[in-house]
Design an enzyme around this catalytic site. Sequence first.
Site, mmCIF file in Angstrom:
data_model
loop_
_atom_site.group_PDB
_atom_site.id
_atom_site.type_symbol
_atom_site.label_atom_id
_atom_site.label_comp_id
_atom_site.label_asym_id
_atom_site.label_seq_id
_atom_site.Cartn_x
_atom_site.Cartn_y
_atom_site.Cartn_z
ATOM 1 N N TYR A 1 8.325 7.928 16.261
ATOM 2 C CA TYR A 1 8.498 7.821 14.801
ATOM 3 C C TYR A 1 9.533 8.705 14.224
ATOM 4 O O TYR A 1 10.445 8.224 13.436
ATOM 5 C CB TYR A 1 7.041 8.000 14.239
ATOM 6 C CG TYR A 1 7.148 7.884 12.638
ATOM 7 C CD1 TYR A 1 7.129 6.852 12.208
ATOM 8 C CD2 TYR A 1 7.301 9.329 11.930
ATOM 9 C CE1 TYR A 1 6.985 6.569 10.723
ATOM 10 C CE2 TYR A 1 7.089 9.200 10.565
ATOM 11 C CZ TYR A 1 7.052 7.918 9.979
ATOM 12 O OH TYR A 1 7.028 7.855 8.614
ATOM 13 N N SER B 1 0.778 -1.130 0.050
ATOM 14 C CA SER B 1 -0.137 0.111 0.144
ATOM 15 C C SER B 1 0.893 1.207 -0.102
ATOM 16 O O SER B 1 2.116 1.257 0.192
ATOM 17 C CB SER B 1 -0.917 -0.066 1.111
ATOM 18 O OG SER B 1 -0.078 0.148 2.562
#
Length: 292
Positions: free
Chosen positions: A170, A50
Amino acid sequence: MSWYRNAVWFVKGLREYTRSGYESASKNFNPADVEVNVAGRSFLVTGANSGIGKATAKEIARRGGTVHLVCRNKERAEVAKGEIVTETGNQVNNAGCMVNNRELTEDGLEKNFATNTLGTYILTTALLPLLEEEADARVITVSSGGMLVQKLDISDLQSGNGTFDGTMVYAQNKRQQVVLTEQWAKAHRNIHFSVMHPGWADTPAVRSSMPDFYQKMKNTLRTEAQGADTVVWLAVSSEATKLPSGLFFQDRQPVPTHLPLASTHSPPEDEEKLMEVLEEFSQKFKSTSPGT
């Protein structure tokens, strides 16, 4: 200092990371750079079922490359494979593994660190002996401009101390990926390493992991193909390898890895320590793997 970094970074993002930023930068692109045939060459794309990974795989397959998909979910990988084969007429090989939400893996590793940093390290180092033997070998890591707000922190790689902030974890992981790329480039001169920021793109990952950001910015986000453009350019263009190995790219151009006055530079010994710690983790997994 964090408020300054975040403010400067967000203003920069509004100007450069959006769809309009891409459209402005692309006026200087040379279309011939990516109008190439890469038949006979193999490309391994992680997260390829994806988003930017799938868009990258499609573009490489359209150019004749053999693409190996590495995905977390086998069923979604098969769907992506079928879509790519149908659209490009190219064969795709794929492998699958599964890692997802913020929690510990069965090995006791924080999942963001395990996926973004340690996984990148283990996969890349496992392939280095093969890549060293190939002509025009390249390793491209998709990082994030978010890493600009983080200084490398080797004291808490698994984010076990203090309040957990997934966005900042992150960003720290993405800073670590930049350091990995720079260190690998120094150590492996026969391979061209690069790391890049795709901009703010409309991907399933952004919609699910940053829903508030997505709702506010959805009308200005880049397409998946626009986010993947520099990955494809780094993978197939001869112009990319004319530039030094180890650089950080945005919209086909090398860009600084630090904001001005942001105090995010780390001492060389911290960067070396990161590599040492990751190698120690890597050896643990090698020693416990079946057949070793």
